[in-house]
Enzyme design. Structure first.
Site, PDB file in Angstrom:
ATOM      1  CB  ILE A   1      -0.998  -0.006   1.190  1.00  0.00           C
ATOM      2  CG1 ILE A   1      -2.147   0.955   0.915  1.00  0.00           C
ATOM      3  CG2 ILE A   1      -0.312   0.311   2.509  1.00  0.00           C
ATOM      4  CD1 ILE A   1      -2.979   0.612  -0.286  1.00  0.00           C
TER       5      ILE A   1
ATOM      6  CE  LYS B   1      -7.879  -1.652   6.115  1.00  0.00           C
ATOM      7  NZ  LYS B   1      -7.514  -2.811   5.241  1.00  0.00           N
TER       8      LYS B   1
ATOM      9  CG  ASP C   1      -6.366  -6.268   5.765  1.00  0.00           C
ATOM     10  OD1 ASP C   1      -5.681  -5.549   6.516  1.00  0.00           O
ATOM     11  OD2 ASP C   1      -6.402  -6.100   4.526  1.00  0.00           O
TER      12      ASP C   1
HETATM   13  P1  NAP Z   1       2.759  -5.376   3.131  1.00  0.00           P
HETATM   14  O1  NAP Z   1       2.841  -5.355   1.642  1.00  0.00           O
HETATM   15  O2  NAP Z   1       3.063  -6.634   3.850  1.00  0.00           O
HETATM   16  O3  NAP Z   1       3.661  -4.177   3.664  1.00  0.00           O
HETATM   17  C1  NAP Z   1       4.019  -4.011   5.015  1.00  0.00           C
HETATM   18  C2  NAP Z   1       5.485  -3.619   5.064  1.00  0.00           C
HETATM   19  O4  NAP Z   1       5.854  -3.284   6.401  1.00  0.00           O
HETATM   20  C3  NAP Z   1       6.416  -4.751   4.597  1.00  0.00           C
HETATM   21  O5  NAP Z   1       7.393  -4.248   3.709  1.00  0.00           O
HETATM   22  C4  NAP Z   1       7.043  -5.182   5.909  1.00  0.00           C
HETATM   23  O6  NAP Z   1       8.324  -5.763   5.766  1.00  0.00           O
HETATM   24  C5  NAP Z   1       7.124  -3.879   6.648  1.00  0.00           C
HETATM   25  N1  NAP Z   1       7.343  -4.028   8.079  1.00  0.00           N
HETATM   26  C6  NAP Z   1       6.989  -5.063   8.884  1.00  0.00           C
HETATM   27  N2  NAP Z   1       7.362  -4.795  10.153  1.00  0.00           N
HETATM   28  C7  NAP Z   1       7.981  -3.589  10.137  1.00  0.00           C
HETATM   29  C8  NAP Z   1       8.569  -2.763  11.119  1.00  0.00           C
HETATM   30  N3  NAP Z   1       8.608  -3.142  12.403  1.00  0.00           N
HETATM   31  N4  NAP Z   1       9.101  -1.568  10.743  1.00  0.00           N
HETATM   32  C9  NAP Z   1       9.066  -1.182   9.457  1.00  0.00           C
HETATM   33  N5  NAP Z   1       8.503  -1.919   8.460  1.00  0.00           N
HETATM   34  C10 NAP Z   1       7.965  -3.106   8.804  1.00  0.00           C
HETATM   35  O7  NAP Z   1       1.285  -4.940   3.602  1.00  0.00           O
HETATM   36  P2  NAP Z   1       0.300  -3.874   2.898  1.00  0.00           P
HETATM   37  O8  NAP Z   1      -0.610  -4.576   1.965  1.00  0.00           O
HETATM   38  O9  NAP Z   1       1.069  -2.715   2.399  1.00  0.00           O
HETATM   39  O10 NAP Z   1      -0.600  -3.497   4.156  1.00  0.00           O
HETATM   40  C11 NAP Z   1      -0.083  -2.707   5.200  1.00  0.00           C
HETATM   41  C12 NAP Z   1      -1.274  -2.037   5.888  1.00  0.00           C
HETATM   42  O11 NAP Z   1      -1.980  -1.253   4.922  1.00  0.00           O
HETATM   43  C13 NAP Z   1      -2.294  -3.042   6.452  1.00  0.00           C
HETATM   44  O12 NAP Z   1      -2.809  -2.584   7.677  1.00  0.00           O
HETATM   45  C14 NAP Z   1      -3.400  -3.055   5.413  1.00  0.00           C
HETATM   46  O13 NAP Z   1      -4.679  -3.306   5.984  1.00  0.00           O
HETATM   47  C15 NAP Z   1      -3.340  -1.626   4.901  1.00  0.00           C
HETATM   48  N6  NAP Z   1      -3.886  -1.524   3.545  1.00  0.00           N
HETATM   49  C16 NAP Z   1      -3.522  -2.419   2.565  1.00  0.00           C
HETATM   50  C17 NAP Z   1      -4.132  -2.347   1.316  1.00  0.00           C
HETATM   51  C18 NAP Z   1      -3.788  -3.304   0.189  1.00  0.00           C
HETATM   52  O14 NAP Z   1      -4.519  -3.365  -0.797  1.00  0.00           O
HETATM   53  N7  NAP Z   1      -2.684  -4.047   0.273  1.00  0.00           N
HETATM   54  C19 NAP Z   1      -5.086  -1.366   1.065  1.00  0.00           C
HETATM   55  C20 NAP Z   1      -5.371  -0.442   2.044  1.00  0.00           C
HETATM   56  C21 NAP Z   1      -4.778  -0.533   3.282  1.00  0.00           C
HETATM   57  P3  NAP Z   1       8.429  -7.390   5.669  1.00  0.00           P
HETATM   58  O15 NAP Z   1       7.596  -7.799   4.496  1.00  0.00           O
HETATM   59  O16 NAP Z   1       9.909  -7.605   5.499  1.00  0.00           O
HETATM   60  O17 NAP Z   1       7.879  -7.910   6.970  1.00  0.00           O
END
Ligand code: NAP
Length: 308
Positions: free
Chosen positions: A14, A90, A168
């Site tokens: 995201i 979120k 989620d």
């Molecule tokens: P993601 O692709 O897994 O991204 C999360 C990132 O945070 C990963 O690069 C992860 O690294 C990193 N991370 C983990 N622990 C950390 C720490 N302690 N310090 C710094 N970075 C850290 O997940 P995402 O899809 O972007 O989702 C993240 C949030 O956004 C969620 O709450 C989700 O509900 C929300 N969101 C997502 C979407 C969507 O479509 N994907 C849409 C709206 C909102 P590692 O992978 O190395 O652990």
């Protein structure tokens, strides 16, 4: 006006697909650093942890936390203690009770804590809220079914404790619901299907009501292949209102009245900048409370094990 100097913490899907373009398009916000244990931005300095950024990084005014929800509250606490404004993706946290202490710290320091609900910025949401304010609502059905392998490939955190599982995406529907209905709602029944090898539900059926006895039925499913569904159907005294595409479209009695492409994240950054200029917080926990109540009240069943 000087730009808000911002760091993104958690540089995953995201952050790269929505936050970076929205910040680039904003006249008021500048991305100056990124924090992630592995992922790197080619454009700004990268830090492996928020501590490292706060110790050695460029000056920042604010952070956006795009990390998984399980690590958010500790990061928000750290950022607020360092005098930074905080925008939360979120859901705002992994629990309801971890948020109030953050609000207290932010308010005492006159810093902003902004719990964002991006789906509330979808184009059909405000038109639906205005229409529903003038109608009698008879029933609501939410069908939110998507393929977790397509939308969250390899995101094991989503099925870990505090990862929300199918809530989620489902919480996006709840964020719209709690915005467009005229009265608060509460959970009356829930059934949560947990994969045999996971700690969060992959399928949820839930019923809610409001004080007038309005019936709200919800189906969330993360196993949907083929067409994906993000619909809210509302029966009213003046016909059926349907929000589809996660709030991108609306039809009223079968006639399409909203069908717009609108990026949600530029609105969030505009709102964040406005809040920071006054040092105010915007934290609505209603969608998170519903999810917590579903876990409290819900019957648990075990379903087939899930692997990405
Ligand atoms: P993601 O692709 O897994 O991204 C999360 C990132 O945070 C990963 O690069 C992860 O690294 C990193 N991370 C983990 N622990 C950390 C720490 N302690 N310090 C710094 N970075 C850290 O997940 P995402 O899809 O972007 O989702 C993240 C949030 O956004 C969620 O709450 C989700 O509900 C929300 N969101 C997502 C979407 C969507 O479509 N994907 C849409 C709206 C909102 P590692 O992978 O190395 O652990």
């Amino acid at each position: 006006m000087t730009k808000l100097r911002l760091a993104i913490v958690g540089f995953g899907k995201i952050a790269t697909t929505r936050h970076v373009p929205a910040i680039a398009a904003s006249p008021d916000v500048e991305l100056v650093a990124v924090v992630d244990p592995k992922a790197k931005s080619p454009d700004v300095p990268n830090f492996a942890s928020l501590d490292a950024l706060l110790l050695d990084g460029p000056d920042i005014d604010a952070v956006t936390l795009c990390t998984p929800p399980q690590v958010r509250s500790a990061q928000a606490r750290l950022a607020l203690a360092a005098g930074k404004h905080v925008m939360l993706e979120k859901p705002p946290g992994a629990t309801v009770s971890e948020i109030a202490p953050l609000v207290a710290v932010a308010q005492a320091a006159k810093k902003t804590l902004f719990a964002t609900w991006h789906s509330r910025c979808a184009p059909a949401v405000e038109p639906a809220r205005k229409l529903l304010a003038e109608r009698t609502i008879k029933s609501v059905t939410i069908i939110w079914k998507e393929d977790v392998r397509v939308w969250h490939p390899g995101q094991d955190w989503i099925f870990a404790p505090g990862g929300f599982g199918v809530f989620d995406p489902g919480i996006n529907a709840l964020s719209i619901l709690t915005r467009i209905l005229p009265r608060p709602v509460f959970v009356t029944r829930a059934e949560l299907g947990f994969p045999a090898n996971r700690e969060a539900p992959i399928v949820v059926e839930m019923e809610m009501a409001d004080a007038t006895g309005l019936s709200i039925r919800t189906e969330f499913d993360f196993r949907q292949t083929g067409p994906q569904t993000w619909d809210i159907r509302i029966e009213t005294d003046r016909g059926r209102l349907v929000l589809s595409g996660g709030g991108a479209k609306m039809s009223d009695g079968g006639n399409g009245v909203v069908d717009a492409m609108k990026e949600e994240y530029p609105t969030l950054y505009r709102d964040f900048v406005a809040l920071t200029s006054k040092g105010e917080c915007d934290v609505d926990l209603a969608p998170l409370q519903i999810v917590a109540d579903a876990f409290l009240l819900g019957r648990r069943r075990t379903v087939e094990a899930f692997e990405f």
